[in-house]
Design a protein around this motif. Structure first.
Motif, PDB file in Angstrom:
ATOM      1  N   ASN A   1      89.523  -7.029  17.043  1.00 15.05           N
ATOM      2  CA  ASN A   1      87.668  -6.771  18.421  1.00 15.05           C
ATOM      3  C   ASN A   1      86.721  -5.730  17.050  1.00 15.05           C
ATOM      4  O   ASN A   1      86.975  -4.800  17.224  1.00 15.05           O
ATOM      5  CB  ASN A   1      88.409  -5.252  18.911  1.00 15.05           C
ATOM      6  N   TRP A   2      86.410  -6.454  16.400  1.00 15.96           N
ATOM      7  CA  TRP A   2      85.534  -6.449  15.630  1.00 15.96           C
ATOM      8  C   TRP A   2      84.116  -5.751  16.468  1.00 15.96           C
ATOM      9  O   TRP A   2      83.101  -4.989  15.437  1.00 15.96           O
ATOM     10  CB  TRP A   2      85.286  -7.575  14.242  1.00 15.96           C
ATOM     11  N   GLY A   3      83.359  -5.896  17.461  1.00 15.87           N
ATOM     12  CA  GLY A   3      82.712  -5.694  18.033  1.00 15.87           C
ATOM     13  C   GLY A   3      82.044  -3.969  19.148  1.00 15.87           C
ATOM     14  O   GLY A   3      81.034  -3.572  19.122  1.00 15.87           O
ATOM     15  N   ALA A   4      84.184  -3.414  18.363  1.00 15.92           N
ATOM     16  CA  ALA A   4      83.609  -2.142  19.047  1.00 15.92           C
ATOM     17  C   ALA A   4      82.802  -1.355  18.857  1.00 15.92           C
ATOM     18  O   ALA A   4      82.440  -0.992  19.429  1.00 15.92           O
ATOM     19  CB  ALA A   4      85.251  -1.636  19.315  1.00 15.92           C
ATOM     20  N   PRO A   5      83.500  -1.103  17.633  1.00 22.48           N
ATOM     21  CA  PRO A   5      81.949  -0.122  17.232  1.00 22.48           C
ATOM     22  C   PRO A   5      80.683  -0.242  17.517  1.00 22.48           C
ATOM     23  O   PRO A   5      79.569   1.149  17.386  1.00 22.48           O
ATOM     24  CB  PRO A   5      82.206  -0.400  15.122  1.00 22.48           C
ATOM     25  N   PHE A   6      80.192  -1.543  17.673  1.00 23.43           N
ATOM     26  CA  PHE A   6      78.167  -1.473  18.314  1.00 23.43           C
ATOM     27  C   PHE A   6      78.198  -0.313  19.574  1.00 23.43           C
ATOM     28  O   PHE A   6      77.229  -0.091  19.875  1.00 23.43           O
ATOM     29  CB  PHE A   6      78.497  -3.131  19.028  1.00 23.43           C
ATOM     30  N   ARG A   7      79.287  -0.804  20.156  1.00 20.89           N
ATOM     31  CA  ARG A   7      79.250   0.071  21.363  1.00 20.89           C
ATOM     32  C   ARG A   7      79.472   1.426  22.177  1.00 20.89           C
ATOM     33  O   ARG A   7      78.143   1.595  22.449  1.00 20.89           O
ATOM     34  CB  ARG A   7      80.278  -0.025  22.373  1.00 20.89           C
TER      35      ARG A   7
ATOM     36  N   LEU B   1      79.580 -13.260   8.461  1.00 18.27           N
ATOM     37  CA  LEU B   1      79.852 -11.704   7.797  1.00 18.27           C
ATOM     38  C   LEU B   1      81.360 -11.250   7.765  1.00 18.27           C
ATOM     39  O   LEU B   1      81.542 -10.431   6.632  1.00 18.27           O
ATOM     40  CB  LEU B   1      78.814 -11.103   7.508  1.00 18.27           C
ATOM     41  N   LEU B   2      81.609 -11.672   8.727  1.00 21.43           N
ATOM     42  CA  LEU B   2      83.423 -10.816   9.685  1.00 21.43           C
ATOM     43  C   LEU B   2      83.824 -10.254   7.867  1.00 21.43           C
ATOM     44  O   LEU B   2      84.728  -9.587   8.289  1.00 21.43           O
ATOM     45  CB  LEU B   2      83.842 -11.250  10.116  1.00 21.43           C
ATOM     46  N   GLU B   3      84.573 -11.319   7.752  1.00 18.65           N
ATOM     47  CA  GLU B   3      85.685 -10.586   6.185  1.00 18.65           C
ATOM     48  C   GLU B   3      85.121 -10.332   5.167  1.00 18.65           C
ATOM     49  O   GLU B   3      85.926 -10.140   4.755  1.00 18.65           O
ATOM     50  CB  GLU B   3      86.401 -11.701   6.154  1.00 18.65           C
ATOM     51  N   GLN B   4      83.644 -10.217   4.848  1.00 15.62           N
ATOM     52  CA  GLN B   4      82.752  -9.112   4.149  1.00 15.62           C
ATOM     53  C   GLN B   4      82.833  -8.452   4.142  1.00 15.62           C
ATOM     54  O   GLN B   4      82.518  -6.998   3.486  1.00 15.62           O
ATOM     55  CB  GLN B   4      81.413 -10.099   3.556  1.00 15.62           C
ATOM     56  N   LEU B   5      82.070  -7.679   5.524  1.00 17.44           N
ATOM     57  CA  LEU B   5      82.301  -6.312   6.215  1.00 17.44           C
ATOM     58  C   LEU B   5      83.328  -5.350   5.898  1.00 17.44           C
ATOM     59  O   LEU B   5      84.395  -5.973   7.080  1.00 17.44           O
ATOM     60  CB  LEU B   5      81.470  -6.335   7.571  1.00 17.44           C
ATOM     61  N   ASP B   6      83.366  -4.247   5.460  1.00 19.65           N
ATOM     62  CA  ASP B   6      84.434  -2.944   5.495  1.00 19.65           C
ATOM     63  C   ASP B   6      84.675  -2.890   6.980  1.00 19.65           C
ATOM     64  O   ASP B   6      85.920  -3.106   7.518  1.00 19.65           O
ATOM     65  CB  ASP B   6      83.349  -1.989   4.556  1.00 19.65           C
ATOM     66  N   PHE B   7      83.513  -2.971   7.799  1.00 21.99           N
ATOM     67  CA  PHE B   7      84.057  -2.575   9.266  1.00 21.99           C
ATOM     68  C   PHE B   7      84.606  -3.555  10.499  1.00 21.99           C
ATOM     69  O   PHE B   7      84.819  -2.900  11.462  1.00 21.99           O
ATOM     70  CB  PHE B   7      82.328  -1.792   9.987  1.00 21.99           C
ATOM     71  N   SER B   8      84.669  -4.472   9.767  1.00 21.29           N
ATOM     72  CA  SER B   8      85.501  -5.644  10.021  1.00 21.29           C
ATOM     73  C   SER B   8      85.765  -6.923   9.549  1.00 21.29           C
ATOM     74  O   SER B   8      86.712  -7.167  10.787  1.00 21.29           O
ATOM     75  CB  SER B   8      83.680  -6.549  10.916  1.00 21.29           C
ATOM     76  N   ARG B   9      86.157  -6.363   8.690  1.00 22.39           N
ATOM     77  CA  ARG B   9      87.061  -7.240   8.452  1.00 22.39           C
ATOM     78  C   ARG B   9      88.721  -6.809   8.308  1.00 22.39           C
ATOM     79  O   ARG B   9      89.492  -5.634   8.424  1.00 22.39           O
ATOM     80  CB  ARG B   9      87.579  -6.686   6.790  1.00 22.39           C
ATOM     81  N   GLY B  10      89.018  -7.877   8.553  1.00 23.99           N
ATOM     82  CA  GLY B  10      90.885  -8.358   9.016  1.00 23.99           C
ATOM     83  C   GLY B  10      90.401  -7.055  10.567  1.00 23.99           C
ATOM     84  O   GLY B  10      91.762  -7.506  11.590  1.00 23.99           O
ATOM     85  N   ILE B  11      89.174  -6.940  11.658  1.00 26.92           N
ATOM     86  CA  ILE B  11      89.328  -6.383  12.558  1.00 26.92           C
ATOM     87  C   ILE B  11      89.832  -7.479  14.045  1.00 26.92           C
ATOM     88  O   ILE B  11      87.913  -8.302  14.287  1.00 26.92           O
ATOM     89  CB  ILE B  11      88.656  -5.369  12.720  1.00 26.92           C
TER      90      ILE B  11
END
Length: 306
Positions: A105-111, A93-103
């Protein structure tokens, strides 16, 4: 971001708890808001890469409230109507989600423990999890959630004859198990399997399942208890700990699924069952898990005789 083990407890109890039980983050959530849990691992501090959305639901009316979990830990919770859903891996889903698309370090917001996402992202997650509350429009969401939780958990009453289990033991309490630095249970099972102890107990009864026996209760589910990982034995062995299974009435909860997620969810449902049926009293003498195969476990809970 919460481990799958803790998510199962929250779903079973129809609540959410985040950021080590802080009040502030929960206060930001309003009644009717959609919420989704992401679990990086199955257990707190676990090394497995579960990396999945594991629960999705809608916040109920009401404010966050304190809940005493014992051991001086009183976190805040908020009630949630969790929806029938299936876990969904985040990687596809990473390329479908606004908060992770093209990022990268996609896990950073979860911290942050809790963060807002766009309606598009929530819809994407809900679709991936096959979240659905339309099966019975007249049914209250909590009832629909209970039906979903128990669909692979079967319960029956049995009288058990006493028997002996030999193996390794540790003493712990549930509040310690929430913290990876004090948790003893993963270490116990890790040693039991890594050293192949199920085949080294000389008094083992042929074809015995592997058991996890809870005994020596200090008080109730909040106090200390002994956990023994072992097998049924004909007599005690000087090289191993042993514990006697108390003869008497038990409620048996049978579940099937991938381990350890299945047994973790089963325990969450067991606790919810006794919370919802206070007229049924646990004996707190001996309880045990019987692993009958790689994907099947029966949890025996001792109850007071009527």
């Amino acid at each position: 971001m919460v481990c799958c083990e803790h998510v199962a407890r929250g779903v079973a109890g129809c609540y959410m708890q985040v950021c080590h039980g802080k009040y502030g983050p929960l206060k930001r959530i309003q009644p009717g808001d959609w919420v989704a849990y992401y679990s990086p691992s199955t257990q707190m501090g676990g090394k497995d890469k579960l990396q999945s959305f594991t629960a999705i639901g809608i916040a109920r009316a009401g404010d966050p409230y304190p809940f005493d979990m014992g051991g001086g830990f009183i976190p805040y919770r908020r009630d949630v109507d969790w929806l029938p859903a299936q876990p969904a891996a985040i990687l596809p889903l990473l390329e479908q989600l606004d908060f992770s698309r093209g990022i990268r370090n996609w896990g950073a917001p979860f911290r942050f423990g809790l963060f807002a996402i766009s309606p598009h992202d929530m819809q994407t997650i809900a679709k991936a999890m096959a979240a659905d509350r339309s099966n019975s429009p007249a049914l209250h969401p909590i009832q629909a959630t209970q039906s979903s939780l128990f669909q692979r958990l079967y319960m029956q009453a049995k009288h058990v004859e006493g028997f002996l289990v030999s193996g390794l033991s540790t003493r712990t309490k549930n509040s310690d198990e929430f913290n990876p630095t004090t948790a003893q249970i993963p270490k116990l099972w890790g040693r039991f399997f890594s050293e192949g102890l199920m085949d080294k107990i000389p008094e083992r009864i042929a074809n015995s399942p592997i058991y996890g026996v809870y005994s020596g209760y200090e008080s109730d589910a909040n106090g200390q208890y002994d956990l023994t990982a072992g097998v049924a034995a004909s007599s005690p062995s000087g090289d191993f700990n042993h514990v006697a299974i108390q003869a008497g009435p038990y409620l048996v909860f049978e579940t099937r699924g991938a381990m350890p997620a299945a047994v973790i969810q089963a325990w969450g449902n067991v606790w919810a069952y006794f919370e919802q049926n206070p007229q049924i009293k646990r004996s707190f003498i001996s309880d045990y898990e019987a692993y009958l195969g790689p994907n099947e476990v029966h949890i025996y809970i001792g109850v007071a005789a009527e």
